[in-house]
Design an enzyme around this catalytic site. Structure first.
Site, PDB file in Angstrom:
ATOM      1  N   PRO A  89      81.299 -31.010  16.561  1.00 35.18           N
ATOM      2  CA  PRO A  89      82.421 -31.417  17.408  1.00 35.18           C
ATOM      3  C   PRO A  89      83.683 -30.599  17.186  1.00 35.18           C
ATOM      4  O   PRO A  89      84.568 -30.569  18.037  1.00 35.18           O
ATOM      5  CB  PRO A  89      82.659 -32.885  17.014  1.00 35.18           C
ATOM      6  CG  PRO A  89      81.510 -33.308  16.210  1.00 35.18           C
ATOM      7  CD  PRO A  89      80.822 -32.083  15.695  1.00 35.18           C
ATOM      8  N   GLU A 116      77.350 -37.712   8.411  1.00 31.01           N
ATOM      9  CA  GLU A 116      78.799 -37.585   8.593  1.00 31.01           C
ATOM     10  C   GLU A 116      79.240 -36.152   8.891  1.00 31.01           C
ATOM     11  O   GLU A 116      80.222 -35.920   9.580  1.00 31.01           O
ATOM     12  CB  GLU A 116      79.519 -38.093   7.330  1.00 31.01           C
ATOM     13  CG  GLU A 116      81.035 -38.042   7.399  1.00 31.01           C
ATOM     14  CD  GLU A 116      81.609 -38.964   8.463  1.00 31.01           C
ATOM     15  OE1 GLU A 116      82.743 -38.718   8.906  1.00 31.01           O
ATOM     16  OE2 GLU A 116      80.907 -39.940   8.850  1.00 31.01           O
ATOM     17  N   ARG A 154      68.074 -20.499  31.097  1.00 34.31           N
ATOM     18  CA  ARG A 154      67.989 -20.345  32.542  1.00 34.31           C
ATOM     19  C   ARG A 154      68.614 -19.036  33.022  1.00 34.31           C
ATOM     20  O   ARG A 154      68.363 -18.588  34.149  1.00 34.31           O
ATOM     21  CB  ARG A 154      68.641 -21.530  33.254  1.00 34.31           C
ATOM     22  CG  ARG A 154      70.133 -21.633  33.076  1.00 34.31           C
ATOM     23  CD  ARG A 154      70.686 -22.939  33.635  1.00 34.31           C
ATOM     24  NE  ARG A 154      70.445 -23.064  35.056  1.00 34.31           N
ATOM     25  CZ  ARG A 154      71.187 -22.483  36.005  1.00 34.31           C
ATOM     26  NH1 ARG A 154      72.215 -21.735  35.639  1.00 34.31           N
ATOM     27  NH2 ARG A 154      70.915 -22.647  37.275  1.00 34.31           N
ATOM     28  N   ASP A 169      76.413 -20.100  40.375  1.00 34.68           N
ATOM     29  CA  ASP A 169      76.663 -21.397  39.755  1.00 34.68           C
ATOM     30  C   ASP A 169      78.148 -21.634  39.561  1.00 34.68           C
ATOM     31  O   ASP A 169      78.944 -20.691  39.461  1.00 34.68           O
ATOM     32  CB  ASP A 169      75.991 -21.470  38.370  1.00 34.68           C
ATOM     33  CG  ASP A 169      74.489 -21.631  38.475  1.00 34.68           C
ATOM     34  OD1 ASP A 169      74.011 -22.077  39.522  1.00 34.68           O
ATOM     35  OD2 ASP A 169      73.813 -21.302  37.488  1.00 34.68           O
TER      36      ASP A 169
END
Length: 243
Positions: A89, A116, A154, A169
């Site tokens: 994160p 954690e 992809r 895209d």
């Protein structure tokens, strides 16, 4: 491209890697992968991969030894230098630009943590890239790795049926993608824009550009902050501002 996935839960990847575009990519030999369960590299008798954090605090932290040994085992069996990606994160927000960058690599290694967090020495000594898929916390890095892998694979040559699909895209050209329509031309009174039925490809391209810029302006104006606008794009934006 080859991808090594360091994970304690390899079964989580099965559905994603053996379905749809990811399966097609393997069938076309665009990429291969293998799981590396770093629990198998532990040297303690209980096969533990985590421990309590120094200094106290909630949760458990992944210990460095099994992760270091797993990555070194991978590196010892290849001639190239892989990009080692830590799903975290705290990492760099994932973007289409990053996906395109990674799609140029021959070998990627994903480290999927749990608990954690990671011992900081993993981050400092092993990792070339730290990636986050958003400002939220998941149970582990597996789901994030799946997202990044799908986005990267992809883009590999020969994976998509239409080679124009990826360049068009959302985010590939810095804008959100334009609206799409298909048959029928009239569905419950909602009709396809006439320009798309005209066969005039120059006008269709202009309509798509206009719609793409407008959608970006309305939904993600932050994407336009550093964009060098053409004279036509600036004119369109001025029109929307004055309405």
């Amino acid at each position: 491209m080859h991808i090594d996935i360091l994970t304690l839960f390899p079964e989580m990847f099965e559905g994603v890697l053996n379905t749809s575009i990811m399966k097609r990519a393997q069938d076309r030999e665009a990429f291969s992968y293998q799981y590396v369960n770093f629990r198998e590299f532990t040297v303690n008798k209980h096969n533990k991969v985590d421990d309590y954090p120094y200094g106290g605090g909630a949760g458990l932290v992944l210990t460095p030894q099994p992760v270091f040994d797993a990555v070194n085992h991978i590196k010892a069996n290849v001639s190239n230098k892989p990009r080692v990606i830590l799903m975290c994160p705290q990492g760099e927000p994932f973007s289409q630009e990053k996906a395109e960058e990674l799609s140029e690599e021959e070998h990627l290694v994903f480290i999927c943590g749990h608990y954690e967090g990671y011992d900081e020495r993993i981050r400092k000594e092993l990792v070339t890239d730290e990636i986050s898929i958003g400002d939220y916390v998941l149970t582990g890095g597996e789901l994030g790795a799946m997202v990044v892998m799908d986005s990267v694979v992809r883009l590999l040559p020969g994976v998509l049926g239409n080679e124009q699909s990826a360049p068009e895209d959302s985010f590939s050209n810095g804008l959100l993608e334009h609206p799409h329509y298909t048959r029928p031309a009239d569905f419950r009174g909602e009709k396809v824009p006439e320009v798309l039925l005209s066969g005039n490809h120059a006008k269709i391209d202009e309509w798509r550009h206009y719609q793409s810029l407008r959608r970006t302006y309305e939904r993600r104006p932050d994407l336009l902050t550093n964009r060098v606008l053409s004279e036509k794009e600036q004119k369109w934006i001025n029109e929307w501002k004055n309405r």
